[in-house]
Design a protein around this motif. Structure first.
Motif, short mmCIF file in Angstrom:
data_model
loop_
_atom_site.label_atom_id
_atom_site.label_comp_id
_atom_site.label_asym_id
_atom_site.label_seq_id
_atom_site.Cartn_x
_atom_site.Cartn_y
_atom_site.Cartn_z
N PHE A 77 -21.68 111.02 36.35
CA PHE A 77 -21.55 112.40 36.11
C PHE A 77 -20.46 112.84 35.07
O PHE A 77 -20.78 113.66 34.25
CB PHE A 77 -21.23 113.10 37.44
N GLN A 78 -19.43 112.21 35.10
CA GLN A 78 -18.31 112.42 34.05
C GLN A 78 -18.95 111.96 32.72
O GLN A 78 -18.47 112.74 31.77
CB GLN A 78 -17.06 111.41 34.48
N GLN A 79 -19.47 110.98 32.73
CA GLN A 79 -20.28 110.73 31.18
C GLN A 79 -21.41 111.59 30.93
O GLN A 79 -21.46 112.27 29.70
CB GLN A 79 -20.97 109.51 31.39
N ALA A 80 -22.03 112.55 31.95
CA ALA A 80 -22.81 113.49 31.45
C ALA A 80 -22.15 114.74 30.96
O ALA A 80 -22.36 115.43 30.22
CB ALA A 80 -23.83 113.98 32.56
N VAL A 81 -20.98 114.87 31.78
CA VAL A 81 -20.28 116.06 31.49
C VAL A 81 -19.34 115.74 29.73
O VAL A 81 -19.58 116.66 28.99
CB VAL A 81 -19.02 116.35 32.29
N LEU A 82 -19.01 114.59 29.63
CA LEU A 82 -18.48 114.32 28.34
C LEU A 82 -19.55 114.45 27.37
O LEU A 82 -19.35 115.06 26.13
CB LEU A 82 -18.07 112.76 28.15
N ASP A 83 -20.90 114.00 27.39
CA ASP A 83 -22.23 114.45 26.49
C ASP A 83 -22.30 115.90 26.32
O ASP A 83 -22.65 116.28 25.09
CB ASP A 83 -23.23 113.58 26.95
N ALA A 84 -21.97 116.56 27.46
CA ALA A 84 -22.42 118.01 27.31
C ALA A 84 -21.45 118.53 26.78
O ALA A 84 -21.66 119.61 25.76
CB ALA A 84 -22.48 118.72 28.63
N LEU A 85 -19.86 118.04 26.69
CA LEU A 85 -18.93 118.75 25.99
C LEU A 85 -18.92 118.57 24.43
O LEU A 85 -18.65 119.36 23.72
CB LEU A 85 -17.55 118.28 26.54
N ARG A 86 -19.51 117.24 24.12
CA ARG A 86 -19.81 116.78 22.63
C ARG A 86 -20.61 117.73 21.88
O ARG A 86 -20.95 118.02 20.96
CB ARG A 86 -20.06 115.48 22.49
N ARG A 87 -21.63 118.58 22.78
CA ARG A 87 -22.50 119.54 22.29
C ARG A 87 -22.01 120.87 22.05
O ARG A 87 -22.71 121.75 21.37
CB ARG A 87 -23.75 119.54 23.22
N LEU A 88 -20.69 121.13 22.39
CA LEU A 88 -20.25 122.55 22.17
C LEU A 88 -19.61 122.56 20.95
O LEU A 88 -19.26 121.39 20.40
CB LEU A 88 -19.06 122.57 23.20
N PRO A 89 -19.52 123.85 20.32
CA PRO A 89 -18.89 123.98 19.05
C PRO A 89 -17.39 123.56 19.46
O PRO A 89 -16.80 123.54 20.21
CB PRO A 89 -18.80 125.21 18.79
N PRO A 90 -16.50 123.02 18.11
CA PRO A 90 -15.32 122.56 18.28
C PRO A 90 -14.34 123.28 18.99
O PRO A 90 -13.60 122.59 19.58
CB PRO A 90 -14.96 122.31 16.75
N THR A 91 -14.34 124.60 18.79
CA THR A 91 -13.35 125.48 19.27
C THR A 91 -13.63 125.44 20.94
O THR A 91 -12.50 125.32 21.66
CB THR A 91 -13.41 126.84 18.64
#
Length: 179
Positions: free
Chosen positions: A120-134
């Motif tokens: 689940f944490q890996q899924a969250v990290l992957d989702a975070l990477r898809r957010l804009p930088p700010t």
């Protein structure tokens, strides 16, 4: 003729048990390093860094604390994250992923070994990477437990902008993670 010796200095029980200042700082830094290395590594991974990039930037930032800066900082956790974040941002985008294992620190512990990531944490990290930088940066600070005011000060933003970015990022994460 005898000379009187001055009376010994009076110490409270608390003063007698305090360590020497240099020893206290050294002990404190070791505890700080142990506690914060994996936390800063994960913090940078929340911003999109690989485990290797995050550990490299965290070590570079820790190295800047010694020997003298450590003694003068009022907020070392904040300073460490700002510095590690800048070190990560300066890293080359063309860096090759290393294939060799990360060498152990003296004492036989590798900081990456302490970073255990669940599915689940890996899924969250992957989702975070898809957010804009700010949004990704603000969320990394929020996940790490800093208040909106502390985040605003560290990133030179207004608290309202921090709240808005966190709110928008959370909505996007909910969508990305199908929650």
């Amino acid at each position: 003729m005898t000379t009187e010796q001055p009376p010994p200095p009076v110490h409270t029980a608390d003063e007698e048990t305090l360590p020497e200042p240099a020893l206290f700082r050294r002990h404190d830094f070791n505890a700080f390093y142990t506690q914060e290395m994996s936390a800063v590594t994960v913090f940078l991974m929340h911003q999109g860094a690989t485990a290797y990039e995050a550990a490299d930037a965290a070590h570079e930032a820790m190295a800047k604390l010694l020997p003298d800066l450590w003694r003068t900082l009022d907020h070392p956790r904040t300073w460490l994250r700002i510095t590690a974040q800048r070190c990560y941002w300066r890293q080359s985008n063309t860096r090759a992923t290393p294939t060799d294992p990360v060498p152990d620190r003296p004492g036989g512990t590798c900081p990456l070994a302490a970073v255990v990531i669940s599915e689940f944490q890996q899924a969250v990290l992957d989702a975070l990477r898809r957010l804009p930088p700010t949004m990704r940066t603000v969320m990394a600070w929020d996940i790490d437990g800093f208040t909106y005011t502390e985040i605003a000060e560290a990133l030179a933003m207004s608290p309202a902008a921090v709240r808005q970015n966190i709110s928008r990022a959370r909505k996007r994460l909910i969508t990305l993670l199908d929650l």
